[in-house]
Design an enzyme around this catalytic site. Sequence first.
Site, PDB file in Angstrom:
ATOM      1  N   CYS A   1       0.861  -1.177   0.000  1.00  9.90           N
ATOM      2  CA  CYS A   1       0.000   0.000   0.000  1.00  9.90           C
ATOM      3  C   CYS A   1       0.897   1.225   0.000  1.00  9.90           C
ATOM      4  O   CYS A   1       1.731   1.373   0.905  1.00  9.90           O
ATOM      5  CB  CYS A   1      -0.893  -0.023   1.250  1.00  9.90           C
ATOM      6  SG  CYS A   1      -1.855   1.475   1.536  1.00  9.90           S
TER       7      CYS A   1
ATOM      8  N   CYS B   1      -0.629   4.116  -6.354  1.00 12.26           N
ATOM      9  CA  CYS B   1      -1.513   3.388  -5.436  1.00 12.26           C
ATOM     10  C   CYS B   1      -1.634   1.966  -5.969  1.00 12.26           C
ATOM     11  O   CYS B   1      -1.820   1.771  -7.170  1.00 12.26           O
ATOM     12  CB  CYS B   1      -2.891   4.049  -5.379  1.00 12.26           C
ATOM     13  SG  CYS B   1      -4.143   3.109  -4.476  1.00 12.26           S
TER      14      CYS B   1
END
Length: 260
Positions: free
Chosen positions: A75, A184
């Site tokens: 992440c 992302c």
Amino acid sequence: MNKSTNPIGLFDSGVGGTSIWREIHNILPSENTIYLADSKNAPYGQKSKEEIIELSIKNTEFLLNQNCKMIVVACNTATTNAIKELRTKFDIPFIGIEPAIKPAANSTQTQTIGILATQGTLNSELFHKAVLDYKDIKIVEQVGHGLVKLIEEGSLESAEMKKLLQDYLTPMIKANIDYLVLGCSHYPYLIPQIKEILPETVKIIDSGLAVARQTKNVLVTQDILNNSSQKGNTLFYTNSNPKVLSSILENKYDVEERDF
């Protein structure tokens, strides 16, 4: 004690980090892996640094209770906001994921690159430090408001998704970018739609393969690489609707719902 057969743990704010898991699984098929989707708390990008650190510690502790030998923070937002604290708190190798600014900045011909990322990543100290290395390059930053939420809802191909991508990418095209950095781990699932909007001359970069290679390097260096010729086992956990994670995995793997 030989830890080589212990699993690699991965966590993300939801299903997006499976894009990282796929790359790791491809180059390290013998490794056992455990993937944790904290979808109940997605997206991380709109949370405070303190909240992100707290969630990252919680996820790490869950994976350590499963005897993981290494943690991949799959992440961008969690990496840029919390990996320093995780490395201080836990005595285990951590692999992070950051926007791949360097290859884009080093390869651009138009001296202009675009970065699509969460608010949490773009606001982070780690990101700002990375950008400082490329003062001669114009970096067009765009927060991907709403993209993670739609992916987590299973609305990957929705009209709303297409409109958001069009709105976010059009200014980048006008600015003459020749590289788009996906900041992302959810965003690689949008690449087919992004390609429909961007000119063919714009190259898309994400961090997945680089993270997988770094994972292998650290396993070798730490002497914890699984040298088995057998295919590794994978466990997937989520604290939200397991159908979305199952769908992203093309229903090829079992997903267990756990409250964590």
